[in-house]
Design a protein around this motif. Structure first.
Motif, PDB file in Angstrom:
ATOM      1  N   LEU A 184       1.260-103.432 -23.169  1.00 53.13           N
ATOM      2  CA  LEU A 184       2.679-103.698 -23.366  1.00 53.13           C
ATOM      3  C   LEU A 184       2.886-105.167 -23.678  1.00 53.13           C
ATOM      4  CD1 LEU A 184       4.218-101.655 -20.415  1.00 53.13           C
ATOM      5  CD2 LEU A 184       4.176-101.049 -22.831  1.00 53.13           C
ATOM      6  N   PRO A 185       3.857-105.477 -24.526  1.00 50.06           N
ATOM      7  CA  PRO A 185       4.117-106.880 -24.819  1.00 50.06           C
ATOM      8  C   PRO A 185       4.668-107.598 -23.586  1.00 50.06           C
ATOM      9  CG  PRO A 185       5.682-105.464 -25.980  1.00 50.06           C
ATOM     10  CD  PRO A 185       4.713-104.578 -25.258  1.00 50.06           C
ATOM     11  N   ARG A 186       4.329-108.878 -23.464  1.00 46.51           N
ATOM     12  CA  ARG A 186       4.897-109.688 -22.385  1.00 46.51           C
ATOM     13  C   ARG A 186       6.354-109.947 -22.721  1.00 46.51           C
ATOM     14  NH1 ARG A 186       1.898-115.227 -21.323  1.00 46.51           N
ATOM     15  NH2 ARG A 186       2.972-115.614 -23.273  1.00 46.51           N
ATOM     16  N   THR A 187       7.186-109.944 -21.710  1.00 46.04           N
ATOM     17  CA  THR A 187       8.590-110.281 -21.909  1.00 46.04           C
ATOM     18  C   THR A 187       9.009-111.319 -20.876  1.00 46.04           C
ATOM     19  OG1 THR A 187       9.377-108.490 -20.493  1.00 46.04           O
ATOM     20  CG2 THR A 187       9.198-108.005 -22.860  1.00 46.04           C
ATOM     21  N   VAL A 188      10.088-111.994 -21.190  1.00 45.35           N
ATOM     22  CA  VAL A 188      10.684-112.953 -20.267  1.00 45.35           C
ATOM     23  C   VAL A 188      12.195-112.786 -20.387  1.00 45.35           C
ATOM     24  CG1 VAL A 188      10.665-114.842 -21.972  1.00 45.35           C
ATOM     25  CG2 VAL A 188      10.724-115.372 -19.530  1.00 45.35           C
ATOM     26  N   THR A 189      12.898-112.888 -19.272  1.00 46.16           N
ATOM     27  CA  THR A 189      14.355-112.828 -19.285  1.00 46.16           C
ATOM     28  C   THR A 189      14.883-114.210 -18.940  1.00 46.16           C
ATOM     29  OG1 THR A 189      14.330-110.498 -18.640  1.00 46.16           O
ATOM     30  CG2 THR A 189      16.393-111.703 -18.296  1.00 46.16           C
ATOM     31  N   LEU A 190      15.710-114.746 -19.835  1.00 46.50           N
ATOM     32  CA  LEU A 190      16.254-116.088 -19.678  1.00 46.50           C
ATOM     33  C   LEU A 190      17.774-116.034 -19.658  1.00 46.50           C
ATOM     34  CD1 LEU A 190      13.954-117.863 -22.288  1.00 46.50           C
ATOM     35  CD2 LEU A 190      13.708-117.880 -19.802  1.00 46.50           C
ATOM     36  N   ALA A 191      18.367-116.816 -18.774  1.00 51.16           N
ATOM     37  CA  ALA A 191      19.828-116.905 -18.698  1.00 51.16           C
ATOM     38  C   ALA A 191      20.332-117.736 -19.870  1.00 51.16           C
ATOM     39  CB  ALA A 191      20.233-117.559 -17.383  1.00 51.16           C
ATOM     40  N   THR A 192      21.449-117.303 -20.455  1.00 51.33           N
ATOM     41  CA  THR A 192      22.100-118.084 -21.508  1.00 51.33           C
ATOM     42  C   THR A 192      23.572-118.225 -21.167  1.00 51.33           C
ATOM     43  OG1 THR A 192      22.645-116.159 -22.880  1.00 51.33           O
ATOM     44  CG2 THR A 192      20.503-117.208 -23.270  1.00 51.33           C
ATOM     45  N   GLU A 193      24.183-119.281 -21.682  1.00 53.41           N
ATOM     46  CA  GLU A 193      25.597-119.511 -21.381  1.00 53.41           C
ATOM     47  C   GLU A 193      26.519-118.583 -22.161  1.00 53.41           C
ATOM     48  OE1 GLU A 193      26.911-123.433 -22.369  1.00 53.41           O
ATOM     49  OE2 GLU A 193      26.399-123.240 -24.476  1.00 53.41           O
ATOM     50  N   ASP A 194      26.052-118.063 -23.292  1.00 55.76           N
ATOM     51  CA  ASP A 194      26.940-117.256 -24.123  1.00 55.76           C
ATOM     52  C   ASP A 194      26.643-115.762 -24.112  1.00 55.76           C
ATOM     53  OD1 ASP A 194      24.554-117.797 -25.434  1.00 55.76           O
ATOM     54  OD2 ASP A 194      25.462-118.262 -27.360  1.00 55.76           O
ATOM     55  N   PHE A 195      25.429-115.339 -23.743  1.00 56.33           N
ATOM     56  CA  PHE A 195      25.080-113.928 -23.738  1.00 56.33           C
ATOM     57  C   PHE A 195      24.575-113.431 -22.391  1.00 56.33           C
ATOM     58  CE2 PHE A 195      25.263-114.630 -28.238  1.00 56.33           C
ATOM     59  CZ  PHE A 195      25.601-113.410 -28.788  1.00 56.33           C
ATOM     60  N   GLY A 196      24.575-114.317 -21.377  1.00 57.98           N
ATOM     61  CA  GLY A 196      24.032-113.931 -20.078  1.00 57.98           C
ATOM     62  C   GLY A 196      22.517-113.809 -20.162  1.00 57.98           C
ATOM     63  N   PRO A 197      21.918-112.939 -19.343  1.00 63.33           N
ATOM     64  CA  PRO A 197      20.463-112.783 -19.374  1.00 63.33           C
ATOM     65  C   PRO A 197      20.001-112.150 -20.693  1.00 63.33           C
ATOM     66  CG  PRO A 197      21.404-111.767 -17.404  1.00 63.33           C
ATOM     67  CD  PRO A 197      22.545-112.140 -18.298  1.00 63.33           C
ATOM     68  N   VAL A 198      19.006-112.762 -21.311  1.00 61.38           N
ATOM     69  CA  VAL A 198      18.451-112.266 -22.574  1.00 61.38           C
ATOM     70  C   VAL A 198      16.953-112.038 -22.357  1.00 61.38           C
ATOM     71  CG1 VAL A 198      17.990-112.806 -24.992  1.00 61.38           C
ATOM     72  CG2 VAL A 198      20.164-113.481 -23.969  1.00 61.38           C
ATOM     73  N   THR A 199      16.499-110.818 -22.664  1.00 57.33           N
ATOM     74  CA  THR A 199      15.079-110.504 -22.537  1.00 57.33           C
ATOM     75  C   THR A 199      14.421-110.635 -23.902  1.00 57.33           C
ATOM     76  OG1 THR A 199      15.515-109.024 -20.683  1.00 57.33           O
ATOM     77  CG2 THR A 199      13.410-108.753 -21.831  1.00 57.33           C
ATOM     78  N   LEU A 200      13.358-111.445 -23.928  1.00 57.45           N
ATOM     79  CA  LEU A 200      12.625-111.720 -25.170  1.00 57.45           C
ATOM     80  C   LEU A 200      11.195-111.243 -25.054  1.00 57.45           C
ATOM     81  CD1 LEU A 200      13.486-115.518 -25.415  1.00 57.45           C
ATOM     82  CD2 LEU A 200      14.544-113.722 -26.749  1.00 57.45           C
ATOM     83  N   GLU A 201      10.642-110.793 -26.168  1.00 60.97           N
ATOM     84  CA  GLU A 201       9.208-110.567 -26.224  1.00 60.97           C
ATOM     85  C   GLU A 201       8.569-111.950 -26.317  1.00 60.97           C
ATOM     86  OE1 GLU A 201       6.111-108.417 -29.187  1.00 60.97           O
ATOM     87  OE2 GLU A 201       7.944-107.314 -28.705  1.00 60.97           O
ATOM     88  N   GLU A 202       7.580-112.193 -25.466  1.00 58.44           N
ATOM     89  CA  GLU A 202       6.985-113.526 -25.405  1.00 58.44           C
ATOM     90  C   GLU A 202       5.625-113.530 -26.099  1.00 58.44           C
ATOM     91  OE1 GLU A 202       7.443-116.946 -22.313  1.00 58.44           O
ATOM     92  OE2 GLU A 202       6.318-115.299 -21.438  1.00 58.44           O
ATOM     93  N   PRO A 203       5.467-114.402 -27.113  1.00 59.55           N
ATOM     94  CA  PRO A 203       4.170-114.458 -27.797  1.00 59.55           C
ATOM     95  C   PRO A 203       3.056-114.905 -26.844  1.00 59.55           C
ATOM     96  CG  PRO A 203       5.766-116.013 -28.776  1.00 59.55           C
ATOM     97  CD  PRO A 203       6.428-115.366 -27.616  1.00 59.55           C
TER      98      PRO A 203
END
Length: 127
Positions: free
Chosen positions: A5-24
């Motif tokens: 499975l791809p690695r993911t990370v969830t980061l807080a943002t001021e405009d979209f709240g938590p954003v989950t990204l696929e992490e290279p």
């Protein structure tokens, strides 16, 4: 065959709240992430390689990609991975990066010639 499975990370943002990204796989993590970051500014960064001399940082370069970048301007970063070079302040593609390396090689040759000239001057002064 292993379906990793791809690695993911969830980061807080001021405009979209938590954003989950696929992490290279090359991303060094997000330890310095700030929650007041806009989603468009989320950036994956690889480990920095530094060129230092006498304790001063001359150049730093690192792999970068900004998955939500809105720019498509060359050398300003974007969704496609590139190498961010400081203090140049540009994100370079492979062709640009090879050109920079060539320019640095040429500059190193000119520095050596200058060192040879200085050595000759100092040798002449000590005769």
């Amino acid at each position: 065959m292993s379906a990793e499975l791809p690695r993911t990370v969830t980061l807080a943002t001021e405009d979209f709240g938590p954003v989950t990204l696929e992490e290279p796989t090359w991303c060094a993590g997000h330890a310095d992430h700030r929650s007041d970051t806009a989603r468009v500014d989320l950036t994956h960064c690889g480990p920095a390689i530094e060129c230092t001399f006498l304790g001063a940082e001359v150049f730093t370069a690192e792999l970068v990609a900004s998955p939500y970048a809105s720019t498509s301007m060359p050398r300003l970063g974007g969704r496609t991975p590139g190498v961010s070079v400081h203090p140049l302040g540009m994100t370079l593609d492979p062709t640009d990066l090879y050109s920079l390396a060539g320019a640095l090689d040429g500059y190193a040759d000119r520095l050596r010639a200058l060192a040879d000239q200085l050595t000759a001057i100092l040798t002449e002064e000590h005769r």
